[in-house]
Design a protein around this motif. Sequence first.
Motif, PDB file in Angstrom:
ATOM      1  N   SER A  19       0.826  -1.215   0.000  1.00 42.69           N
ATOM      2  CA  SER A  19       0.000   0.000   0.000  1.00 42.69           C
ATOM      3  C   SER A  19       0.854   1.256   0.000  1.00 42.69           C
ATOM      4  CB  SER A  19      -0.889   0.044   1.237  1.00 42.69           C
ATOM      5  OG  SER A  19      -1.644  -1.121   1.342  1.00 42.69           O
ATOM      6  N   LYS A  20       0.728   2.022  -1.064  1.00 38.66           N
ATOM      7  CA  LYS A  20       1.339   3.356  -1.155  1.00 38.66           C
ATOM      8  C   LYS A  20       2.758   3.406  -0.610  1.00 38.66           C
ATOM      9  CE  LYS A  20      -2.679   6.053  -1.540  1.00 38.66           C
ATOM     10  NZ  LYS A  20      -3.274   7.113  -1.860  1.00 38.66           N
ATOM     11  N   ILE A  21       3.608   2.582  -1.182  1.00 40.41           N
ATOM     12  CA  ILE A  21       4.992   2.522  -0.719  1.00 40.41           C
ATOM     13  C   ILE A  21       5.843   3.559  -1.447  1.00 40.41           C
ATOM     14  CG2 ILE A  21       7.043   1.025  -0.790  1.00 40.41           C
ATOM     15  CD1 ILE A  21       5.367  -1.080   0.353  1.00 40.41           C
ATOM     16  N   SER A  22       6.487   4.435  -0.691  1.00 45.32           N
ATOM     17  CA  SER A  22       7.377   5.433  -1.289  1.00 45.32           C
ATOM     18  C   SER A  22       8.772   5.249  -0.688  1.00 45.32           C
ATOM     19  CB  SER A  22       6.870   6.845  -1.002  1.00 45.32           C
ATOM     20  OG  SER A  22       5.652   7.043  -1.676  1.00 45.32           O
ATOM     21  N   LEU A  23       9.758   5.076  -1.566  1.00 46.47           N
ATOM     22  CA  LEU A  23      11.113   4.789  -1.097  1.00 46.47           C
ATOM     23  C   LEU A  23      12.146   5.425  -2.017  1.00 46.47           C
ATOM     24  CD1 LEU A  23      10.577   0.979  -0.516  1.00 46.47           C
ATOM     25  CD2 LEU A  23      11.043   2.631   1.298  1.00 46.47           C
ATOM     26  N   GLN A  24      13.307   5.652  -1.459  1.00 44.38           N
ATOM     27  CA  GLN A  24      14.424   6.192  -2.235  1.00 44.38           C
ATOM     28  C   GLN A  24      15.602   5.225  -2.095  1.00 44.38           C
ATOM     29  OE1 GLN A  24      14.798   9.105  -4.030  1.00 44.38           O
ATOM     30  NE2 GLN A  24      16.933   8.592  -4.398  1.00 44.38           N
ATOM     31  N   ILE A  25      16.199   4.863  -3.214  1.00 46.71           N
ATOM     32  CA  ILE A  25      17.361   3.960  -3.164  1.00 46.71           C
ATOM     33  C   ILE A  25      18.552   4.711  -3.753  1.00 46.71           C
ATOM     34  CG2 ILE A  25      18.319   1.792  -4.043  1.00 46.71           C
ATOM     35  CD1 ILE A  25      15.441   0.730  -4.228  1.00 46.71           C
ATOM     36  N   ASP A  26      19.621   4.847  -2.968  1.00 47.93           N
ATOM     37  CA  ASP A  26      20.801   5.566  -3.449  1.00 47.93           C
ATOM     38  C   ASP A  26      21.955   4.614  -3.738  1.00 47.93           C
ATOM     39  OD1 ASP A  26      19.653   8.133  -3.386  1.00 47.93           O
ATOM     40  OD2 ASP A  26      19.874   8.159  -1.204  1.00 47.93           O
ATOM     41  N   GLU A  27      22.888   5.125  -4.544  1.00 46.50           N
ATOM     42  CA  GLU A  27      24.056   4.335  -4.959  1.00 46.50           C
ATOM     43  C   GLU A  27      24.881   3.881  -3.745  1.00 46.50           C
ATOM     44  OE1 GLU A  27      26.477   5.544  -8.690  1.00 46.50           O
ATOM     45  OE2 GLU A  27      27.611   6.137  -6.940  1.00 46.50           O
ATOM     46  N   GLY A  28      25.360   2.652  -3.806  1.00 44.54           N
ATOM     47  CA  GLY A  28      26.290   2.157  -2.794  1.00 44.54           C
ATOM     48  C   GLY A  28      25.661   1.785  -1.465  1.00 44.54           C
ATOM     49  N   GLU A  29      24.327   1.736  -1.429  1.00 45.32           N
ATOM     50  CA  GLU A  29      23.671   1.412  -0.159  1.00 45.32           C
ATOM     51  C   GLU A  29      23.491  -0.088  -0.002  1.00 45.32           C
ATOM     52  OE1 GLU A  29      20.854   3.998   2.034  1.00 45.32           O
ATOM     53  OE2 GLU A  29      20.152   4.355  -0.008  1.00 45.32           O
ATOM     54  N   LEU A  30      23.447  -0.532   1.235  1.00 48.96           N
ATOM     55  CA  LEU A  30      23.005  -1.893   1.539  1.00 48.96           C
ATOM     56  C   LEU A  30      21.734  -1.724   2.360  1.00 48.96           C
ATOM     57  CD1 LEU A  30      23.091  -4.947   1.804  1.00 48.96           C
ATOM     58  CD2 LEU A  30      24.826  -4.733   3.542  1.00 48.96           C
ATOM     59  N   ILE A  31      20.614  -2.019   1.724  1.00 47.11           N
ATOM     60  CA  ILE A  31      19.335  -1.796   2.386  1.00 47.11           C
ATOM     61  C   ILE A  31      18.805  -3.119   2.922  1.00 47.11           C
ATOM     62  CG2 ILE A  31      16.947  -1.017   2.067  1.00 47.11           C
ATOM     63  CD1 ILE A  31      18.059   0.824  -0.181  1.00 47.11           C
ATOM     64  N   GLY A  32      18.494  -3.144   4.203  1.00 48.02           N
ATOM     65  CA  GLY A  32      17.943  -4.346   4.833  1.00 48.02           C
ATOM     66  C   GLY A  32      16.441  -4.173   5.007  1.00 48.02           C
ATOM     67  N   LEU A  33      15.676  -5.063   4.375  1.00 45.75           N
ATOM     68  CA  LEU A  33      14.216  -5.017   4.470  1.00 45.75           C
ATOM     69  C   LEU A  33      13.783  -6.039   5.517  1.00 45.75           C
ATOM     70  CD1 LEU A  33      11.355  -4.269   3.368  1.00 45.75           C
ATOM     71  CD2 LEU A  33      11.715  -5.984   1.591  1.00 45.75           C
ATOM     72  N   VAL A  34      13.134  -5.560   6.568  1.00 49.98           N
ATOM     73  CA  VAL A  34      12.699  -6.476   7.626  1.00 49.98           C
ATOM     74  C   VAL A  34      11.188  -6.387   7.809  1.00 49.98           C
ATOM     75  CG1 VAL A  34      14.907  -6.496   8.874  1.00 49.98           C
ATOM     76  CG2 VAL A  34      13.228  -4.753   9.428  1.00 49.98           C
ATOM     77  N   GLY A  35      10.609  -7.497   8.240  1.00 52.41           N
ATOM     78  CA  GLY A  35       9.159  -7.529   8.446  1.00 52.41           C
ATOM     79  C   GLY A  35       8.734  -8.937   8.792  1.00 52.41           C
ATOM     80  N   ALA A  36       7.569  -9.050   9.405  1.00 50.27           N
ATOM     81  CA  ALA A  36       7.072 -10.370   9.783  1.00 50.27           C
ATOM     82  C   ALA A  36       6.733 -11.179   8.540  1.00 50.27           C
ATOM     83  CB  ALA A  36       5.824 -10.200  10.647  1.00 50.27           C
ATOM     84  N   SER A  37       6.568 -12.485   8.726  1.00 55.82           N
ATOM     85  CA  SER A  37       6.185 -13.347   7.610  1.00 55.82           C
ATOM     86  C   SER A  37       4.833 -12.885   7.060  1.00 55.82           C
ATOM     87  CB  SER A  37       6.099 -14.783   8.133  1.00 55.82           C
ATOM     88  OG  SER A  37       5.710 -15.620   7.112  1.00 55.82           O
TER      89      SER A  37
END
Length: 243
Positions: A19-37
Amino acid sequence: MLTIRNLTKRLTTGQEILSKISLQIDEGELIGLVGASGSGKTTLLKCIALKEKWDDGQFIYNDRDITSLGIAEKFKLKRDWAFIEESPALDRKQTAVKNVLKGRFYEKSVMRVLTGTNARDEHVLAMDYLEKVGLLDKAEKKVEDLSGGERQRVSIARALVQGAKIVIADEPVSGLDPEAANSVLKDLRELCKREKVTVVCSLHNVEFAERYASRIWGLAGGKIVLDIAGRKLSSMERAKIFD
Ligand SMILES: Nc1ncnc2c1ncn2[C@@H]1O[C@H](COP(=O)(O)OP(=O)(O)OP(=O)(O)O)[C@@H](O)[C@H]1O
């Protein structure tokens, strides 16, 4: 480099799973996505990897709106993306280096003609990437004789040799013992910094995200409830994601 605005995905029943996900991804990042099953991690990663369609939302990549590109244009762009699934599809009977070479699929014909590279150059390149992920000494070993962590490294090398700028990985360290998981994530973090590659990965274990991610996204019920620079989460932040 990549901006996502109001990404929404519904099932055929009309139920929203993102639902209405807004995100920014920048160069050289390591992004960890966490959340319940069931919070929507795999679905979100597949949308970011352009592997799954979404219903609403805008994608901007390097100042270009790629929301509604045709198949051919998307195919060209996909060369910048690599998606590593939970159980990466490696050919277990082939050596590590041959598996890495399969990542050259996108560029093979066109690039060989344009740059005059031959199979030997490509082999050297594949060895180069195996070195970057610390697997040079295992290059000629069959994948079936490698450990889980080593197989993950082969998949990462394969994504990098493809020339991917954004590597999306679904649970890249699930099934690894803590030592192997730490070592894969540590190397990934270094690769991001050194090669300016961006990695977006889901992580079951929040401590891994706290320790290695430069940014943490928390997902709950298909919504982003946390988007912070990587650090230890407070108990309130954890509760937001998991309660
Ligand atoms: N094709 C589909 N049809 C029906 N429901 C789906 C479909 N794809 C995903 N879902 C539902 O959407 C929700 C999010 O699924 P998703 O696999 O993205 O979650 P996840 O956070 O990756 O879960 P896990 O950590 O258990 O792998 C779940 O409730 C799932 O059952």
